[in-house]
Design a protein around this motif. Sequence first.
Motif, mmCIF file in Angstrom:
data_model
loop_
_atom_site.group_PDB
_atom_site.id
_atom_site.type_symbol
_atom_site.label_atom_id
_atom_site.label_comp_id
_atom_site.label_asym_id
_atom_site.label_seq_id
_atom_site.Cartn_x
_atom_site.Cartn_y
_atom_site.Cartn_z
ATOM 1 N N LEU A 5 44.412 38.730 71.419
ATOM 2 C CA LEU A 5 44.056 39.082 72.791
ATOM 3 C C LEU A 5 42.546 39.241 72.955
ATOM 4 C CD1 LEU A 5 46.858 41.686 73.620
ATOM 5 C CD2 LEU A 5 46.706 39.324 74.391
ATOM 6 N N ARG B 129 40.912 35.774 73.093
ATOM 7 C CA ARG B 129 41.172 35.088 74.363
ATOM 8 C C ARG B 129 40.352 35.685 75.493
ATOM 9 N NH1 ARG B 129 47.809 34.473 74.068
ATOM 10 N NH2 ARG B 129 47.835 32.810 72.484
ATOM 11 N N ARG B 130 40.256 37.007 75.567
ATOM 12 C CA ARG B 130 39.469 37.630 76.629
ATOM 13 C C ARG B 130 37.975 37.355 76.449
ATOM 14 N NH1 ARG B 130 42.450 43.589 77.113
ATOM 15 N NH2 ARG B 130 44.421 42.800 78.004
ATOM 16 N N SER B 131 37.509 37.326 75.226
ATOM 17 C CA SER B 131 36.096 37.022 74.975
ATOM 18 C C SER B 131 35.760 35.608 75.420
ATOM 19 C CB SER B 131 35.772 37.204 73.488
ATOM 20 O OG SER B 131 36.034 38.533 73.079
ATOM 21 N N ALA C 184 37.309 33.896 77.688
ATOM 22 C CA ALA C 184 37.369 33.835 79.153
ATOM 23 C C ALA C 184 36.091 34.394 79.784
ATOM 24 C CB ALA C 184 38.593 34.592 79.638
ATOM 25 N N TRP C 185 35.604 35.523 79.271
ATOM 26 C CA TRP C 185 34.380 36.107 79.828
ATOM 27 C C TRP C 185 33.166 35.225 79.557
ATOM 28 C CZ3 TRP C 185 33.440 39.812 83.211
ATOM 29 C CH2 TRP C 185 34.433 40.758 83.476
#
Length: 378
Positions: free
Chosen positions: A335, A338-340, A342-343
Amino acid sequence: MVARSPLQFLLLLLVSFICLKARAESSRSVVFIDGSSNNYIRDQNPDGAETSSMLLDEVAAAASVLLGFAPPSSLAADSSSKLNEVLLANPFDKPHAVFLLEVNGIDGADPLLSMDNSKLTGSIFKSRVLGPSKAALELPGEDEVSVVHLDESVAAECNAACLDKELANIADWLGGSYVGSLESLDGMLTLPLASGKALNLHVEKEAQLQFASGLISLFKSVKRGVEVHEDFAGSIVSPAELIIGHFTGIKILQEEYGPGDIVQQAMEVFQTALTKSLDLLYNSHEGKIVGVVISKKEPTPHSGGMIDVTFPTRVSRFLEEGTQAGFPIHTLEVLLVRRSLAWITGIILLVSTLIGVFLLVNMPLTRDTLLYSNVKLD
């Protein structure tokens, strides 16, 4: 010489045991039948049926190849060679349609192995079936294969009037007649035989009604398979077609009456129904279908038939990762990554947009500028 006698006796017992075991296992047989316009089965020598033998797994693998799919990777090298003895080795010419029928309760000399080849116009390969009592036909997915099952529950789902109509239809199909009715307990289904005689079925009797119901189910399943093929005929990409089922009418008659005349006559009627079924399928598929008929005397110790159709279980990667409850640290790492991503992607797009707007606003007004046309400047 005296010392060798016990050894010879033991060897004799061992050979006898193997022969008896092979004979017990050879009570099953298989017949591959294709159409006259398209040949997918190799021609067999006249005496080939007496010596040929196949494992049940090889029969399932042959059906898979005829459907256009690769045999299972677990198939042994000897079994692969056996497939080459049965099937023509042309990977680009397969029927993609199989009619797989299992016939239960055949006793004595196997009528399918002694079937007259002149009744069928295509190639025929006959063989004894050895090995375990169960095999799996592994197919790639339900969206790639259309499966039509033969349902023998006609008698349970139909009332008396419905069964009378179905019995009349099966009599017309097989060139016989049906008089009386089930309600009045005088229904008589008369089906002609090749010898000139006729099989008279008193359908108020349960065993004879079950045999007639099996013929009805066979006919309706074949018609449903023809309709399914016609539905896919106009599509650009059509799936492979498998019609599979079990015919237990012979077994029911044998359990009720023993190996008598009625069973032999019923077997002749079944051969006629099988030939007519294959003719219907060959005409609708333009010969691009192969019939695989498996017969056996002993009952299957498991539920269902000898060959089970199986499809792989498809689980997405997201669900697979979500089920790893024993590794919470791994899940948090996934997670976080994936968030890194996306940002970072969002920030890069935002900076690129701001730079593009800044350059666009400060672009000089020259003759070859991209902001205005030359006509406006003139």
